[in-house]
Each structure stands twice: as structure tokens, then as C-alpha cells.
Design an enzyme around this catalytic site. Sequence first.
Site, PDB file in Angstrom:
ATOM      1  N   ASN A 143       0.838  -1.201   0.000  1.00  0.00           N
ATOM      2  CA  ASN A 143       0.000   0.000   0.000  1.00  0.00           C
ATOM      3  C   ASN A 143       0.874   1.251   0.000  1.00  0.00           C
ATOM      4  O   ASN A 143       0.369   2.358   0.083  1.00  0.00           O
ATOM      5  CB  ASN A 143      -0.913   0.018   1.233  1.00  0.00           C
ATOM      6  N   LYS A 160       6.595   3.240  -3.160  1.00  0.00           N
ATOM      7  CA  LYS A 160       6.992   2.018  -3.877  1.00  0.00           C
ATOM      8  C   LYS A 160       6.180   1.853  -5.160  1.00  0.00           C
ATOM      9  O   LYS A 160       6.729   1.504  -6.208  1.00  0.00           O
ATOM     10  CB  LYS A 160       6.789   0.780  -2.997  1.00  0.00           C
ATOM     11  N   ASP A 207      10.319  -7.001  -0.137  1.00  0.00           N
ATOM     12  CA  ASP A 207      10.584  -6.710   1.248  1.00  0.00           C
ATOM     13  C   ASP A 207      11.934  -6.046   1.218  1.00  0.00           C
ATOM     14  O   ASP A 207      12.866  -6.518   0.555  1.00  0.00           O
ATOM     15  CB  ASP A 207      10.561  -7.952   2.143  1.00  0.00           C
ATOM     16  N   SER A 208      12.011  -4.926   1.873  1.00  0.00           N
ATOM     17  CA  SER A 208      13.242  -4.154   1.809  1.00  0.00           C
ATOM     18  C   SER A 208      13.398  -3.380   3.094  1.00  0.00           C
ATOM     19  O   SER A 208      12.450  -3.218   3.859  1.00  0.00           O
ATOM     20  CB  SER A 208      13.204  -3.210   0.604  1.00  0.00           C
ATOM     21  N   PHE A 223      11.428   8.534   0.215  1.00  0.00           N
ATOM     22  CA  PHE A 223      10.569   8.230   1.358  1.00  0.00           C
ATOM     23  C   PHE A 223      11.372   7.382   2.327  1.00  0.00           C
ATOM     24  O   PHE A 223      12.516   7.033   2.070  1.00  0.00           O
ATOM     25  CB  PHE A 223       9.278   7.522   0.916  1.00  0.00           C
ATOM     26  N   HIS A 243      18.631   0.040  -4.476  1.00  0.00           N
ATOM     27  CA  HIS A 243      18.463  -1.398  -4.248  1.00  0.00           C
ATOM     28  C   HIS A 243      17.239  -1.922  -4.983  1.00  0.00           C
ATOM     29  O   HIS A 243      17.270  -2.976  -5.594  1.00  0.00           O
ATOM     30  CB  HIS A 243      18.341  -1.656  -2.746  1.00  0.00           C
TER      31      HIS A 243
END
Length: 194
Positions: A10, A14, A70-71, A153, A181
Site C-alpha cells: 500500500n 513504492k 521486502d526491503s 521516502f 536497491h
Amino acid sequence: MTRKIVLASNNQGKLKEFFQILAPLGIEVHSQAEFNVPECPEPHITFLENALEKARHASRLTGLPALADDSGVCVNALGGAPGVYSARYAGEPKSDARNNAHLIENLSAHKDRSAYYYCVLVYVRSANDPQPIIADGVWTGEMVAAPRGEGGFGYDPYFWIPSLGKTAAELTSQEKNQLSHRGQALRALVEKLK
């Protein structure tokens, strides 16, 4: 031919990054929020397991192929923290400002400010896809004590790239997508998708 996929997130930051990189390839990215998919729990201690869980969850509830990442930022002096807990480092509710303040406070006693962003992407064609496509990327830098820049962000205003003399928040979105990344992982994923 346009391919429609759901992004298991959400996070508008991203979504914007994924859209910018994937749209030219004919991949139409939709947020899971458009389908009222609730956030998936992230109970695992590795980025990979959390991303896979999120991708399967979004695909199961939408019937569409799903992409999840996932980061997080990993700080060497803090043993890799916040790591998989980056989004909730200062607790609930999620807050970039509180997370950053907590990180800078925890780093105050350390001289080593080296850090890296890590991202793993998981693409599933269906919820039970036995061969998910996986790609990852690493972006090294260091954490600074005071924020700089208006872009990005998360931890971007504190993530300093010594070779550029800028924080991630001082980069244009095009520069960030080229270096980050997530940008690295997305380019690797695109190669695999071909």
C-alpha cells in the site's frame, strides 16, 4: 500486450517506483489497495520469506500475478537493524519520522555509520506458484545525523551516498531508480521475466 499485476503493498512511494520502471515494459502495476487486499502479516526474520508471503497473499485474494518486495535499511553498527523491521522500527503505527528519529538516536553512540539498503523481489504467477521468480539488490551508503533533501521516502533523507555527496532524498526519481536497491532488483527481475 499489457500484463496486469498486483503490487503487494500500500506504499505509494513504492508503487510510483515500480510503475515508472515497469510501465515501459507493458506491465500494468496496480496496488493491492485497489482490490481491498488487507496488509499481510510479516512474521518472518528474512526479507525473502516476508516477500514470498506477501506475494502469495496478494495473488490469492486477487487471482492476479503478484509482485512483492521486502526491503529495508541495515546499519552495520546496529547488527543489521532495523533490517526486516525497517517500516515499524519505532513501533505502531508506522511512521517514517519516528523510525528515523529512533534510528539516529540508536546510532548516536557509534562512529561507524555504514549502512546498506537491501531489497528482495518475489513475483508469483499464481498464489501456489511452485517456481517464484526472485531478484535482489543492495545499495551501500552511510547514515547521516540530519536529514537532507525532499525526495524519496522512508530513510532516504538520512541515507548518504558518499560518491555522489548527496542523500537518497536529494536525487531525482530517475537517479534513484538507476542506483537504488529496488531499481537494481527490478532490473534483475525484468531480465528473469523475459
